[in-house]
Design a protein around this motif. Structure first.
Motif, mmCIF file in Angstrom:
data_model
loop_
_atom_site.group_PDB
_atom_site.id
_atom_site.type_symbol
_atom_site.label_atom_id
_atom_site.label_comp_id
_atom_site.label_asym_id
_atom_site.label_seq_id
_atom_site.Cartn_x
_atom_site.Cartn_y
_atom_site.Cartn_z
ATOM 1 N N UNK A 225 44.439 48.079 21.895
ATOM 2 C CA UNK A 225 45.291 47.871 23.741
ATOM 3 C C UNK A 225 44.744 46.923 24.282
ATOM 4 N N UNK A 226 44.075 47.108 24.470
ATOM 5 C CA UNK A 226 43.418 46.495 25.955
ATOM 6 C C UNK A 226 44.927 44.856 26.038
ATOM 7 N N UNK A 227 45.031 44.489 27.034
ATOM 8 C CA UNK A 227 45.203 43.650 27.792
ATOM 9 C C UNK A 227 44.761 42.454 27.881
ATOM 10 N N UNK A 228 45.190 41.234 27.830
ATOM 11 C CA UNK A 228 44.280 39.537 28.042
ATOM 12 C C UNK A 228 43.428 39.971 29.366
ATOM 13 N N UNK A 229 44.316 40.540 30.338
ATOM 14 C CA UNK A 229 43.100 40.488 31.592
ATOM 15 C C UNK A 229 42.530 41.370 31.564
ATOM 16 N N UNK A 230 41.975 42.711 30.851
ATOM 17 C CA UNK A 230 41.314 43.861 30.910
ATOM 18 C C UNK A 230 40.200 42.670 29.900
ATOM 19 N N UNK A 231 39.982 42.464 29.028
ATOM 20 C CA UNK A 231 39.320 41.865 28.186
ATOM 21 C C UNK A 231 38.848 40.567 28.657
ATOM 22 N N UNK A 232 39.220 39.385 29.519
ATOM 23 C CA UNK A 232 39.060 39.522 30.050
ATOM 24 C C UNK A 232 37.011 40.256 31.230
ATOM 25 N N UNK A 233 37.818 40.553 32.020
ATOM 26 C CA UNK A 233 36.955 41.678 32.891
ATOM 27 C C UNK A 233 35.259 41.775 31.701
ATOM 28 N N UNK A 234 36.115 42.752 30.342
ATOM 29 C CA UNK A 234 34.927 43.244 29.997
ATOM 30 C C UNK A 234 34.334 42.123 29.806
ATOM 31 N N UNK A 235 34.457 40.768 28.707
ATOM 32 C CA UNK A 235 33.840 39.922 29.114
ATOM 33 C C UNK A 235 33.184 39.352 30.122
ATOM 34 N N UNK A 236 33.678 39.373 31.453
ATOM 35 C CA UNK A 236 33.104 39.052 32.306
ATOM 36 C C UNK A 236 31.996 40.071 32.735
ATOM 37 N N UNK B 98 35.468 34.449 42.737
ATOM 38 C CA UNK B 98 36.879 33.635 43.635
ATOM 39 C C UNK B 98 37.317 32.577 43.008
ATOM 40 N N UNK B 99 36.317 32.209 42.248
ATOM 41 C CA UNK B 99 36.873 30.802 41.913
ATOM 42 C C UNK B 99 37.212 31.229 39.640
ATOM 43 N N UNK B 100 37.054 32.189 39.786
ATOM 44 C CA UNK B 100 37.160 32.757 38.416
ATOM 45 C C UNK B 100 38.260 33.513 38.249
ATOM 46 N N UNK B 101 38.774 34.057 39.682
ATOM 47 C CA UNK B 101 39.706 34.995 39.713
ATOM 48 C C UNK B 101 41.249 34.312 39.925
ATOM 49 N N UNK B 102 40.567 32.456 40.628
ATOM 50 C CA UNK B 102 41.297 31.421 41.031
ATOM 51 C C UNK B 102 42.437 31.381 39.271
ATOM 52 N N UNK C 282 32.364 28.687 31.126
ATOM 53 C CA UNK C 282 31.660 27.913 31.842
ATOM 54 C C UNK C 282 31.142 28.285 33.475
ATOM 55 N N UNK C 283 32.273 29.548 33.858
ATOM 56 C CA UNK C 283 32.674 29.904 34.994
ATOM 57 C C UNK C 283 31.738 30.663 35.846
ATOM 58 N N UNK C 284 31.948 31.875 34.262
ATOM 59 C CA UNK C 284 31.398 33.102 34.036
ATOM 60 C C UNK C 284 29.612 32.871 33.926
ATOM 61 N N UNK C 285 29.238 31.780 33.522
ATOM 62 C CA UNK C 285 28.002 31.794 32.660
ATOM 63 C C UNK C 285 27.160 30.526 34.447
ATOM 64 N N UNK C 286 27.904 30.534 34.652
ATOM 65 C CA UNK C 286 27.537 30.017 36.319
ATOM 66 C C UNK C 286 27.207 30.950 37.163
ATOM 67 N N UNK C 287 27.896 31.795 37.036
ATOM 68 C CA UNK C 287 27.636 33.460 37.941
ATOM 69 C C UNK C 287 26.543 34.609 37.137
ATOM 70 N N UNK C 288 26.544 34.204 36.223
ATOM 71 C CA UNK C 288 25.022 34.622 35.592
ATOM 72 C C UNK C 288 23.879 33.694 35.659
#
Length: 434
Positions: free
Chosen positions: A316-327, A412-416, A369-375
């Motif tokens: 029952x994860x929301x899309x936002x929770x899934x994205x946070x876990x994937x990040x 911040x860019x990922x959040x935006x 791509x942005x998250x991989x940049x962070x990594x």
């Protein structure tokens, strides 16, 4: 065996193979073969042959070696030598002055190379000695290079976007267009931070040189202008609908050869070296994609993607929770792998979750791509940090500390783009409506 337990076993086996030093492509093929032979009744040899051939014979994939060859040709011109001379006059009046050369230079070279590590190493080799000689703050110079070096993954034409587009069956042309506004956003955020830091620390920014007239600035940039024009033509032809990504890549190669010949750097040796460099890199990526395609099909036969998608739904994860876990997952993975390997290794597992959550796969491509940049610059062991350590001779912790503000800007860019998804989707939508 339960599909979720099987997925954990296969992931553990893959990590074990990677840790032992076996090539990524061979590791993917081996894990896929194990899954097919021991956990399904499908003819593994036949499935492997047809899948590898299908992944290798994709017309969409043709853009990959062409864009890589374009970058290899321009890399062997005087582009990196002319970059500082051409950009410095335009940046001299901005707060932070020549430190902006790192950011804008990486943005330009990113559109040439499509590689984060190559962008970071090439611009750093050119700019860092000059910034040190002129007395600029070393930590900020290194940090700005760490952050803007990641633009190699986002600014089109990006190699990692081609890889994601092929793996996730998303239009590469639309991905390129979707990356334009986030790329401009990142450059603006990086330059804004450098400007604010400079205003707060005026004693750590050397005074600027004499102001130059507009005509003098143009003359100083004359060798850089043709490269910028070529990049604009390649991206513009896709946006205008004149060319597909593959046709634009062919245009880029032709233009790069002309520029190289005009600058006097196109010799038999440079042509051969650029061709060999493109062939080696393209073969490596194509081999990885073939292995990833077979692993994806093998996992489909075992029922793992369907079980994972059902598991996510049951949580029952929301899309936002899934994205946070994937990040968090991708940032941790970036401690061990380069960006392309991260994408091809995870697409087969992640995409069913993303589609089950109703997330737009085009938007997700730019997000990943942005998250991989962070990594790539995650302290203390991001992939690009090691590139900078070798380039500067500094301790890895020093480089990591310098990169922290720019890592936070990427967050911040990922959040935006999550809060305002139109930053990603607006341009592709406009292109579709034309």
């Amino acid at each position: 065996m339960d599909p979720l337990i099987l997925s954990a076993v296969l992931i553990a086996g893959l990590l074990l193979l990677l840790a032992s030093g076996i090539w990524v492509a061979l590791s993917l093929l081996a894990v896929g073969l194990i899954a097919m032979v021991f956990f399904t009744s499908a003819p593994s040899g036949l499935v492997m042959a047809t899948t590898v051939w299908g992944a290798s014979a994709s017309w969409t994939l043709t853009a990959l070696p062409l864009f890589i060859w374009m970058g290899e040709i321009l890399f062997r011109t005087r582009l990196s030598e002319d970059m500082f001379q051409g950009l410095a006059p335009w940046m001299a009046r901005l707060p932070g002055r020549l430190m902006h050369v790192n950011i804008v230079g990486c943005g330009i070279f990113a559109a040439v190379s499509g590689s984060s590590a190559a962008t970071c190493a090439t611009i750093g080799r050119m700019s860092l000695p000059e910034l040190r000689r002129r007395g600029y703050d070393d930590r900020m110079s290194i940090g700005s290079l760490a952050g803007s070096g990641t633009l190699g993954l986002l600014i089109p034409p990006s190699i990692i976007m081609i890889v994601y587009g092929v793996a996730a069956d998303v239009s590469i042309g639309r991905l390129f267009i979707a990356g334009v506004l986030p790329g401009i956003l990142l450059i603006t955020l990086f330059m804004g931070y450098v400007a604010v830091w400079s205003l707060l620390n005026p004693s750590r920014t050397p005074p600027g040189g004499p102001d130059m007239a507009f005509g003098e600035k143009l003359r100083a940039s004359k060798r850089l202008i043709p490269v910028v024009a070529l990049i604009a033509a390649v991206i513009g032809s896709i946006y205008a609908g004149i060319a597909t990504a593959t046709e634009a890549a062919a245009l880029g190669v032709a233009g790069a050869l002309i520029l190289s010949a005009a600058s006097g750097t196109l010799t038999r040796t440079s042509f051969r070296d650029s061709l060999m460099g493109a062939m080696v890199t393209s073969s490596m990526i194509a081999f990885i994609l073939a292995g990833a395609a077979f692993l994806t099909v093998a996992m489909g036969f075992t029922g793992i993607p369907r079980a994972l998608a059902q598991f996510i739904n049951d949580l029952g994860l929301s899309p936002m929770a899934l994205l946070a876990a994937l990040t968090v997952f991708f940032v941790l993975l970036g401690c061990f792998l380069d960006g392309i390997s991260m994408v091809v290794l995870t697409t087969s597992v992640v995409m069913p979750m993303v589609q089950a959550a109703g997330i737009d796969t085009l938007w997700f491509g730019i997000y990943i791509v942005l998250v991989v940049e962070m990594a790539q610059i995650t302290p203390p062991v991001g992939f690009n940090l090691f590139v900078l350590q070798g380039l500067t001779g500094r301790d890895i912790l020093y480089v990591a500390k310098a990169a922290v503000p720019f890592f936070l800007i990427l967050v911040l860019a990922v959040v935006l783009i999550t809060v305002f998804p139109g930053i990603v989707t607006w341009l592709p939508t406009q292109m579709s409506n034309r």
